[in-house]
Design a protein around this motif. Structure first.
Motif, short mmCIF file in Angstrom:
data_model
loop_
_atom_site.label_atom_id
_atom_site.label_comp_id
_atom_site.label_asym_id
_atom_site.label_seq_id
_atom_site.Cartn_x
_atom_site.Cartn_y
_atom_site.Cartn_z
N ASP A 114 126.69 70.84 54.01
CA ASP A 114 126.62 70.88 55.47
C ASP A 114 125.55 69.97 56.05
O ASP A 114 125.60 69.62 57.22
CB ASP A 114 126.45 72.33 55.97
N GLY A 115 124.56 69.60 55.23
CA GLY A 115 123.51 68.71 55.72
C GLY A 115 122.47 69.39 56.58
O GLY A 115 121.53 68.72 57.04
N THR A 116 122.58 70.68 56.80
CA THR A 116 121.67 71.35 57.74
C THR A 116 120.96 72.57 57.17
O THR A 116 120.04 73.09 57.79
CB THR A 116 122.44 71.82 59.00
N CYS A 117 121.36 73.06 56.01
CA CYS A 117 120.77 74.30 55.50
C CYS A 117 119.40 74.02 54.88
O CYS A 117 118.95 72.88 54.78
CB CYS A 117 121.71 74.95 54.47
N CYS A 159 119.75 71.47 51.92
CA CYS A 159 120.14 70.12 52.36
C CYS A 159 118.98 69.42 53.06
O CYS A 159 118.74 68.22 52.84
CB CYS A 159 121.34 70.18 53.30
N CYS A 165 123.61 73.25 48.39
CA CYS A 165 123.93 73.63 49.79
C CYS A 165 124.45 75.07 49.86
O CYS A 165 125.31 75.47 49.09
CB CYS A 165 124.96 72.66 50.37
N LEU A 166 123.93 75.80 50.86
CA LEU A 166 124.35 77.19 51.04
C LEU A 166 125.79 77.30 51.53
O LEU A 166 126.42 78.35 51.41
CB LEU A 166 123.40 77.89 52.03
ZN ZN Z 1 123.43 72.65 53.09
#
Ligand code: ZN
Length: 344
Positions: free
Chosen positions: A89-92, A95, A103-104
């Motif tokens: 996701d690039g945001t957890c 990441c 990544c979660l």
């Molecule tokens: Zn992530």
């Protein structure tokens, strides 16, 4: 559309499957233009129990975005993109710390639930956190090297970082497959002064030397360990890149690291335990590594490819079409090819 499925050991088929399509608003639909077969695909190729369902294969690909969900912001229809071997996701929490393989909300390509890269199109979950746009056209001369950002170049780089390669140090690379060869590129790029390649296939050794290997050890087992020790004044290497995954390679790796040195392992382990725990304990050898967060390295490595400083695409020594993929598996498994690229 057509895609590659594995039904069991030595049973790879290219078949018609349902068309890839958008499901979530964060998905992109990518038409694959280049993909490849990975050394890690050979583990199930030799061991997968026969299954009536079949697993979709392939985790390295470049392609063109054909459609994108309403919440995708960073890529758009018509973009040429490269995908890492895991989506994220690039945001957890993980990441944002550059460990996209943990990544979660991410996962792995293929299997029975998702599309794989060895097919005509892929539904890409979490497109913003996964895909990276390439600033070139799909038939660019450097496409083979750009495709290695999906896995092997980033994985070689991860091995080098995990092994704490430093300018002026001695690095040893265990494994002369595509990842080991990219590990040589990575070690040289990070400034290693000597790079000892452990491998025995003449064409792979030649490529390793072209990439920057300064020494070659073609013995195996205890003889290889003795030879690396002899080359390093009896001390061992500062950094060891373990790019195979089976127990003998790991045993060699931990025994050629010098006291205080580090082993960066990126070969998928085929055994439950790491050998010689006591010896490495008394030598303060760090053992690090795992699945490379190649998404985190794409922006760092891409300029080196585009500006011609590194040529990891040279690991591809065979090109096939989608229909030729089963024979590509056979060729890689028989060591007739280092790495096979698929052109669509
Ligand atoms: Zn992530």
């Amino acid at each position: 559309m057509k895609a590659t499925l594995m039904y069991g050991a030595h049973d790879v088929r290219v078949e018609h499957v349902p068309d890839a399509r958008l499901v979530e608003t964060t998905d992109a639909l990518v038409r694959v233009t280049r993909a490849c077969i990975c050394g890690s695909d050979l583990w199930p190729y030799n061991s997968m129990p026969a299954s009536p369902i079949g697993n979709r294969m392939g985790h390295e690909f470049v392609g063109i975005v054909e459609d994108a969900g309403a919440h995708v912001r960073t890529v758009k229809k018509g973009d040429l993109v490269v995908a890492p071997f895991a989506w994220s996701d690039g945001t957890c929490e993980f990441c944002t710390h550059g460990l996209q393989t943990s990544c979660l909300h991410g996962g792995w390509w293929g299997g029975t639930e998702l599309d794989g890269g060895q097919g005509e199109a892929v539904r890409v979950p979490q497109a913003d956190g996964t895909l990276v746009a390439l600033p070139v056209g799909p038939d660019h001369a450097l496409m083979a090297s750009l495709l290695t950002l999906s896995d092997v170049m980033g994985t070689g780089h991860h091995a080098a970082l995990s092994a704490r390669v430093q300018p002026g140090g001695i690095t040893a690379v265990v494994g002369d497959g595509a990842v080991g060869l990219c590990g040589v590129i990575a070690a040289r790029r990070l400034g290693a002064e000597r790079i000892i390649m452990l491998g025995r296939h003449p064409e792979r050794i030649a490529l390793a030397r072209a990439f920057g290997a300064t020494d070659v050890v073609s013995e195996r087992g205890d003889d290889a360990i003795a030879q690396v020790r002899a080359l390093t004044g009896g001390l061992g290497a500062h950094s060891v890149l373990e790019c195979v995954g089976h127990g003998e390679a790991m045993r060699t790796a931990v025994n050629i690291a010098r006291p205080g040195g580090a082993v960066g392992r990126v070969g998928v382990p085929q055994e439950e335990t790491i050998p010689d725990a006591e010896a490495t304990f008394y030598a303060n050898v760090t053992i690090a590594g795992g699945p490379a967060p190649v998404r985190a390295y794409m922006h760092e490595l891409m300029p080196d490819i585009l500006e011609g400083r590194i040529e990891p695409g040279r690991v591809f020594d065979r090109v096939t079409t989608l229909d030729g993929v089963p024979d590509g598996y056979r060729a890689m498994n028989n060591r007739e090819a280092i790495k096979v690229m698929i052109e669509f």
